[in-house]
Design an enzyme around this catalytic site. Structure first.
Site, PDB file in Angstrom:
ATOM      1  N   HIS A 192     -29.953   1.026 -28.483  1.00  0.00           N
ATOM      2  CA  HIS A 192     -29.865  -0.274 -27.808  1.00  0.00           C
ATOM      3  C   HIS A 192     -29.023  -1.222 -28.667  1.00  0.00           C
ATOM      4  CE1 HIS A 192     -30.848  -3.693 -25.433  1.00  0.00           C
ATOM      5  NE2 HIS A 192     -31.965  -3.205 -24.898  1.00  0.00           N
ATOM      6  N   GLU A 289     -24.338   0.043 -25.209  1.00  0.00           N
ATOM      7  CA  GLU A 289     -25.294   1.048 -25.654  1.00  0.00           C
ATOM      8  C   GLU A 289     -24.863   2.456 -25.243  1.00  0.00           C
ATOM      9  OE1 GLU A 289     -29.143  -0.121 -24.082  1.00  0.00           O
ATOM     10  OE2 GLU A 289     -28.434  -2.190 -23.933  1.00  0.00           O
TER      11      GLU A 289
END
Length: 313
Positions: A192, A289
C-alpha cells in the site's frame, strides 16, 4: 494461477560479493551484532513510540527506515536527503493500529473481506532473519510466521519473507509467501505504497489500456472500465484498481522527481488518494500500489514471490 517456487532476481543484487551478518531468527527486537551490522549499512535503533527500527544506509548516502512492527518501510531518502515516501500525520506508533504510511503490507487480504481490513501482516512484529551487504549496499530479510493472533482469523501455517535492498538511487523489495501448512490456502496481497507528492501536479504513466475497477462512488460495486489516458492524474477522490497492469509505471510526484516503479509478479496496480476525506494531508501524497488482486492458491510447501523496484533518475 499462482507462480510456484520460482526465483526472481532483483536488478540491484550481485550475490558473489554478498557479505552476511549472523542470522537473527525469531527475534522481533533483533539483538543484531551492532558493530558488524553498522559496518554493512544496517543499524537497529529505537524509532517513534520506542518501536524497534532498522536503518539502512547505502554507500552512496541514501537511507531507508524499516519498522519491525508491520515490516513497514516508512522512509526512503535519496542522497540529497529528500524523502520520497510519506507517512500520514495521523499515523500512530503504538501497535494499536497499523502504521499509516510508507510501504505497508496488505496480507493475506487486500481491502475489506472475511478478516480485518487489509489483513494482519501490517499489525504484527516481523523478525530479522538475515542482513548483509552487496557492493556497499545494505540488504536485510524480515520474516513473519503464523501465531495465535493470525490463526484466530486465518487458520493456516505460513512463512512470509521480505527482502529489502537499498542502493544509491533505488529501493528494491522481494516478498515470498510459503505455505507451511498441510492443507492448501489462498490469499491476495499488496504493498500500500504512499509516495510524497504534490497531488495537483502528480501523475502516472503506463496504465493506458488496462481494465479498471473504479471503487468511486460505491466501493462495494466497482465500475468496470478501461483506462484511455496516457497520463493519469489525481483531480479528486481516487480509488481505482488496474487489472493486468504492466510491470513498469512512472510516477511524476509533482515535486520534481520521476520515480520508476518496476515489478515482477505483482499483476495489478491501485491508485488511491482520499481527497477531502483526509483534508489535513491529501495534498501531500498519492498511493501507487503494486497488488495481486486475484487469489493466489498455494498447496503445501509451495511458494509465491513478487518483487518491486523503485528507482529515481
Amino acid at each position: 494461477m499462482a507462480m510456484v517456487s520460482m526465483a526472481f532476481s532483483l536488478p540491484t543484487l550481485s550475490y558473489p560479493k554478498y557479505r552476511r551478518v549472523n542470522r537473527h531468527s525469531g527475534m522481533a527486537h533483533a539483538s543484531v551484532n551492532q558493530e558488524a551490522a553498522a559496518s554493512l549499512g544496517v543499524k537497529v535503533t529505537e524509532g517513534e513510540g520506542n518501536l524497534p527500527k532498522v536503518v539502512l544506509t547505502s554507500a552512496g548516502g541514501s537511507e531507508a527506515d524499516i519498522y519491525l512492527f508491520g515490516g513497514c518501510i516508512t522512509s526512503w531518502k535519496v542522497a540529497n536527503g529528500k524523502d520520497l515516501l510519506f507517512v500520514r500525520p495521523d499515523a500512530v506508533f503504538n501497535k494499536k493500529k497499523p502504521i499509516s504510511g510508507g510501504l505497508p503490507h496488505c496480507f493475506p487480504q487486500f481491502g475489506p473481506g472475511p478478516i480485518q481490513q487489509h489483513g494482519f501482516g501490517r499489525n504484527l512484529d516481523w523478525s530479522i532473519l538475515d542482513s548483509g551487504n552487496v557492493e556497499g549496499n545494505p540488504v536485510i530479510t524480515l520474516e513473519l510466521k503464523d501465531g495465535p493472533y493470525s490463526r484466530s482469523m486465518w487458520d493456516y501455517s505460513f512463512q512470509a519473507l521480505y527482502k529489502v535492498i537499498l542502493n544509491t538511487k533505488s529501493l528494491s523489495t522481494e516478498l515470498t509467501i510459503k505455505n507451511t501448512d498441510n492443507k492448501p490456502f489462498s490469499f491476495n496481497t499488496a504493498l500500500h505504497s504512499y509516495f510524497r507528492a504534490s497531488v495537483t501536479g502528480a501523475s502516472v504513466r503506463g496504465l493506458k489500456g488496462c481494465k479498471t475497477l473504479n471503487k468511486d462512488p460505491d466501493p462495494k460495486n466497482p465500475l468496470e472500465g478501461k483506462e484511455e489516458r496516457d497520463v493519469v492524474t489525481f483531480p479528486g477522490f481516487i480509488d481505482c484498481i488496474y487489472l493486468d497492469a504492466p510491470n513498469e509505471l512512472q510516477l511524476d510526484n509533482g515535486l520534481g522527481d520521476i520515480i520508476t516503479i518496476k515489478n515482477t509478479n505483482w499483476t495489478d496496480a491501485v491508485l488511491w488518494n482520499p481527497y477531502l476525506q483526509m483534508e489535513a494531508c491529501y495534498k501531500d501524497f498519492v498511493c501507487v500500489e503494486n497488488a495481486k488482486i486475484g487469489n493466489v492458491q498455494l498447496e503445501p510447501e509451495q511458494s509465491w514471490t513478487a518483487t518491486q523496484h523503485l528507482s529515481i533518475g
